[in-house]
Design an enzyme around this catalytic site. Structure first.
Site, PDB file in Angstrom:
ATOM      1  N   ASP A 210       0.823  -1.204   0.000  1.00 29.12           N
ATOM      2  CA  ASP A 210       0.000   0.000   0.000  1.00 29.12           C
ATOM      3  C   ASP A 210       0.867   1.268   0.000  1.00 29.12           C
ATOM      4  OD1 ASP A 210      -2.878   0.862   0.498  1.00 29.12           O
ATOM      5  OD2 ASP A 210      -1.877   1.934   2.101  1.00 29.12           O
ATOM      6  N   GLU A 264       1.895  -0.408  -4.756  1.00 31.67           N
ATOM      7  CA  GLU A 264       0.917   0.586  -5.200  1.00 31.67           C
ATOM      8  C   GLU A 264       1.691   1.890  -5.350  1.00 31.67           C
ATOM      9  OE1 GLU A 264      -3.248   2.736  -3.888  1.00 31.67           O
ATOM     10  OE2 GLU A 264      -1.668   2.391  -2.447  1.00 31.67           O
TER      11      GLU A 264
HETATM   12  C1  NOJ Z   1      -4.418   2.978  -0.801  1.00 30.38           C
HETATM   13  C2  NOJ Z   1      -5.525   2.012  -0.573  1.00 30.38           C
HETATM   14  O1  NOJ Z   1      -5.736   1.290  -1.745  1.00 30.38           O
HETATM   15  C3  NOJ Z   1      -6.731   2.817  -0.141  1.00 30.38           C
HETATM   16  O2  NOJ Z   1      -7.903   2.059  -0.118  1.00 30.38           O
HETATM   17  C4  NOJ Z   1      -6.426   3.415   1.200  1.00 30.38           C
HETATM   18  O3  NOJ Z   1      -7.460   4.290   1.564  1.00 30.38           O
HETATM   19  C5  NOJ Z   1      -5.120   4.188   1.190  1.00 30.38           C
HETATM   20  N1  NOJ Z   1      -4.062   3.541   0.457  1.00 30.38           N
HETATM   21  C6  NOJ Z   1      -4.614   4.389   2.593  1.00 30.38           C
HETATM   22  O4  NOJ Z   1      -4.141   3.170   3.095  1.00 30.38           O
END
Ligand code: NOJ
Length: 565
Positions: A210, A264
């Site tokens: 993440d 990500e």
């Molecule tokens: C990216 C995640 O995919 C999302 O759902 C989340 O709100 C944020 N990061 C914070 O962790």
């Protein structure tokens, strides 16, 4: 695919995760087994055959850890515990085993840029300036009586929250319930590596990481630069020690297991991408790049129109810039974006099915590991939200409070954009059957409303219908798996400026495939480039008996995969 001894194909090192098809599960919305209105791990286990039959190799499970759910599990309280609503550690072990039994793999969501404010560390850190865990988080004194800098949170307002007891601020790039960890502190990094090993030793096969590019912060915490364009992710990402940390993580943990990682990479430019994924650098295997899913995104939550040539340009740019040492991902949706068919296809009754199939064709014939988000294999659509109370997402609710309640934005305008961009579209419950609750739950009310189109769009119906989107996904997946050119082959966009047709080839040695996609409702006679002859239609989303080798008479949203020469 190719012989087991062959370690490279078309210059690429062969890896299982390059050949895999990945399916993302958002546990809260997948299947509820105990009637509390919230999806859970037992629910997932009960539908593994459905996933396996689709042809999936790897499941990516969105966070299932203990969490107070300020951001649906992306705020973790205890990384070694399962979220109570989702079940127990026994349920989790059972799920892991059942996945393995079916010959699939599973990766977890590693959320370590921040924790929940209820994590034991934060509870302690918050207590006093001089305690031993204070610097597990990022604290700073006020600057001229205000926040330490002008950074904003992705969920509205300042990225700093004042703690009245100590007079200091802590940093939270997301909600104030998600304080950012201080990766400068080696204890933090050691604990992260430890918890990764905890799960890897249980047999998980890797991680989706993440917002991983945010973990390293500029220690002077400067204000936004003059060039700031309203997209904070490009300021927060790629801090000075990002690559040191990832290389350390790789040395300490990743290199010791046969696993896959996908970061990500919000806020990472194409130019910066090789720094993260070039296999010679030993950081990550792949990243999610946001150019495609954010193609139609203005500032914050605002929607703006997109064009097909813009979409095609992204795929070509990636292909040009990333060499054989890098590997890409392909995805059209996830739990943070609208539904693929509503976003890039046409979710009208007439074209929902063909356009969802067209997108499946694209997803599974482009270069990069494909990620399918739960429900997209059914052609699930956006939800017809009408009022703010129907939304659950903290991002939407905070933005409403910050901008609509304060009368800076008209409510109608806000809701019109939300119909296009809200994250809740992809979070409505998975549609299993045509009952009122879509077979998702037996509770009186699921945690988020079920899309009323579940009568028509649901898994059981799709499994019984030979012409369903689900069945088409299966065929497409099976075609990809037996066709090395679709995985490792060269990519070439044949017609970059055509506003409605996306046509490209994938080629590996003498094997050449032509993919033609009509991104419109119109019937179009599309002539292939002169040096290309279509030999045979291998798969199409609309029945065709056409044998023309130089031209395709395409119907609205028709997609064809040809063997070509
Ligand atoms: C990216 C995640 O995919 C999302 O759902 C989340 O709100 C944020 N990061 C914070 O962790």
């Amino acid at each position: 695919m190719s012989s087991p001894n062959e370690t490279t194909v078309n210059g690429y090192t062969r890896k299982w995760w390059k050949e895999a098809i990945i399916y993302q599960i958002y546990p809260r919305s997948f299947k509820d087994s105990n009637g509390d209105g919230i999806g859970d791990l037992k629910g997932i286990t009960s539908e593994l055959d459905y996933i396996k039959t689709l042809g999936i190799d790897v499941i990516w499970l969105s966070p299932h850890f203990d969490s107070p759910n300020a951001d649906n599990g992306y705020d973790i309280r205890d990384y070694r515990k399962v979220m109570t609503e989702f079940g127990s550690m026994d349920d989790c072990d059972e799920l892991l085993e059942a996945v393995k039994e079916r010959g699939m793999k599973i990766i977890l969501d590693l959320v370590v840029n921040h924790t929940s404010d209820q994590h034991a560390w934060f509870v302690e850190s918050d207590k006093a300036k001089n305690n031993t865990v204070r610097d597990v988080y990022i604290w700073a004194p006020p600057k001229s009586g205000r926040e330490p800098n002008d950074w904003v949170s992705f969920f509205s307002g300042s990225a700093w929250k004042k703690d009245d007891a100590t007079g200091e601020y802590y940093l939270h790039l997301f909600s104030e319930k998600q304080p950012d960890l201080n990766w400068e502190n080696s204890k933090v990094r050691a604990e992260v590596y430890d918890l990764m090993k905890f799960w890897l030793d249980k047999g998980v096969d890797g991680f989706r990481m993440d917002v991983i590019p945010f973990i390293s912060k500029h220690q002077t915490f400067p204000n936004f630069p003059d060039s700031y364009d309203g997209r904070p992710e490009f300021v927060y990402a790629s801090g000075p020690k990002l690559h040191d940390y990832l290389q350390e993580m790789n040395r300490e943990v990743l290199s010791k297991y046969d696993i896959m990682t996908v970061g990500e990479a919000f806020g990472v430019t194409l130019e910066q991408t090789p720094l993260l994924v070039d296999e010679r650098r030993n950081e990550l295997n792949m990243i999610f790049h946001f150019d495609v899913v954010r193609l139609d995104r203005g500032e914050g939550w605002r929607w703006k129109p997109w064009t097909l040539p813009d979409l095609k340009a992204i795929y070509s740019r990636f292909d040009r810039e990333l060499d054989i040492h890098c590997w890409q991902t392909v995805f059209l949706s996830n739990h943070d974006n609208p539904r693929a068919v509503s976003h890039f296809g046409d979710d009208s009754p007439e074209f929902r099915v063909p356009s969802a199939k067209l997108l499946a064709t694209m997803l599974l014939t482009l270069k990069g590991t494909p990620f399918i988000y739960q429900g997209d294999e059914l052609g699930m659509t956006n939800y017809p939200f009408r009022k703010i109370e129907e939304f659950d997402d903290i991002e939407v609710r905070n933005a409403w409070r910050a901008e609509v309640v304060t009368k800076q934005v008209d409510p109608e305008e806000f809701l019109a954009h939300m119909l296009k961009t809200s994250r809740d579209h992809s979070r409505t419950p998975m549609q299993w059957n045509d009952s009122e609750d879509a077979g998702f739950t037996t509770a009186r009310r699921p945690w988020l409303a079920v899309n009323p189109n579940c009568r028509e769009v649901n898994a059981r119906r799709a499994q019984a219908d030979p012409d369903s989107v689900y069945k088409y996904f299966r065929q497409m997946i099976s075609l990809r798996k037996k066709t090395p050119a679709l995985v490792y082959g060269d990519y070439h966009d044949l017609d970059p400026i055509n506003p409605t047709i996306f046509s490209y080839t994938r080629a590996l040695g003498p094997d050449r495939y032509l993919i033609v996609l009509n991104f419109s409702r119109d019937e179009i006679a599309y002539t292939f480039p002169e040096d290309l002859k279509a030999k045979q239609v291998l798969l199409s989303n609309r029945k065709t008996s056409e044998e023309n080798t130089t031209l395709a008479n395409l119907r609205g949203w028709e997609a064809r995969v040809y063997q070509a020469q």
